[in-house]
Write a protein that holds these residues in place. Sequence first.
Motif, short mmCIF file in Angstrom:
data_model
loop_
_atom_site.label_atom_id
_atom_site.label_comp_id
_atom_site.label_asym_id
_atom_site.label_seq_id
_atom_site.Cartn_x
_atom_site.Cartn_y
_atom_site.Cartn_z
N SER A 433 43.04 31.48 39.28
CA SER A 433 41.87 31.78 40.11
C SER A 433 41.41 33.22 39.98
N ASP A 434 42.20 34.08 39.30
CA ASP A 434 41.80 35.47 39.14
C ASP A 434 42.55 36.07 37.95
N TRP A 435 42.29 37.36 37.72
CA TRP A 435 42.89 38.06 36.59
C TRP A 435 44.41 38.07 36.66
N TYR A 454 38.51 36.90 28.84
CA TYR A 454 38.46 36.54 30.26
C TYR A 454 37.13 36.98 30.86
N ASP A 456 35.04 36.35 34.94
CA ASP A 456 35.03 35.60 36.20
C ASP A 456 33.70 35.81 36.92
N ASP A 457 33.55 35.11 38.04
CA ASP A 457 32.28 35.15 38.77
C ASP A 457 32.11 36.43 39.58
N ARG A 458 33.10 37.32 39.51
CA ARG A 458 32.96 38.63 40.14
C ARG A 458 32.46 39.68 39.14
#
Length: 486
Positions: A433-435, A454, A456-458
């Motif tokens: 779900s995250d780094w 990688y 992500d939506d951030r």
Amino acid sequence: MCGVTAEPAVAERPAAPAIAPARRPRRRPGALRVLNLLGAVVVSAAVLYAAFFPAPGLPALGPAFNPVTGGWTMAADAQVTDRSFRLAGLEQPVRVLFESDGTAHITARTDHDLFLATGYVHARFRLFQMDLMRRQGAGRLSEVVGKAALDSDRFELQLGLLKTAQLEWQQLPASDPGHDVLLAYAQGVNDRIDEARSTHTLDAMFSLLGYEPKPWTPVDSLLIKGDMTQTLNFTDTPLAMALLTKSLGADLANEWFPTLPPNQQSPYDTGPYARPAIAPIEQIPPPAEMLSGAQPLYDRMAALPAGLISRGGASNNWAVAAGKSASGGALLAGDPHLHLTLPAIWFQLSMESPGYHVAGVSIGMDFWKGDWKAYTTLSYDIPVLGGATEHLKVRWSVHGPVISQRGQTTSVYWTGNLPSQDLSVLLAIDRASDWGDFTRALRGWLSPTHNFVYADDRGNIGLISAGYYPQVAKGQPWLPMPGTGE
């Protein structure tokens, strides 16, 4: 729409010739009947022989013309219609949707059913391809195509893909999610095999080659992973460099192909970061006999079928930070460089269940540190279609399998022979779900070495090169190296 109507052709009566041709003497009816009978016997014998006996390089053709299971059953592969059917291992109903371009979308209510359905869908469209790939890794191609594949089978068994796949399955704990995934996937493949047998819709190539696929196992899936590892990073570079060094001399060869490139952006663009400290490698000229022994093995590897040796450059991938994109979101892309095959190696799909929501493509005696170390020996039987079973003994040194003993013993230390639970890593990445989850998952990735990008939506991006890297204290790392353990 358009229609075409075919009607019997009406032929005009030809005009009578001006001069009647001379009449040939008529054959005696008895002789004509004998000739007709002999011709019918010869043609019938030829048809029966082609039907029941394979010719060199060709299978027996009889199964292909079977009215129930013959080659025309392959038309069923192109039929994707709305229908419901039962699979033995499913716990809950699963829905599979296909886009017009064939992309599959699998939605399941349990993780087990998700991977069972994936195995079924793969086998529904790619069973023959899958069977050939597992046979390639296990050294069993000769069993279905004959002596033409013996060199490939011997090499694969010597390289050790089967041994490594068996070790990976033995070492995978039952508590690991990958254990259940491999079992569920295998059951899905076997559900398709059983269905195809019962409905006489096995891939046409099985009919043409006159055999049926054996049940799928978790080791078969791991064998295909080994095939891909070999395609990606098993190279003959040390042998080629040995031949160049022999021809050019060590000094000129090292000048043309330095161990460390001289430019300041190697091994990557350092940007605002300090240049990493890389310890120099002590250059030791290789012994002459080591260079001479490279030619026989290089010739052997050059004669192998395309795809067994990795050639060409590496793949490309990249990520763009949110602040540098027109959309304001992070961007990610990849360009995997693999051989062109028909069908393609990739099978595009999305998978959704309670635990997953992912989209993409699915697919001897050695002198060692002062001591003598004994070989270990493995024995294999290679069934050969139309020939005697081949018996093969493979010697393993402390470095790896011995693949050449003509002139000089050469063994291969290849990270692809080290068990690596890559499936478990990929499953953990799929659940990340995250780094932090992403980087923790990659700690278990050992071989083949890969770059993982990688985003992500951030708006965060990153890249990690995960896998084993050799540490060479001295010698020329591009050349064959002495097996002393130093």
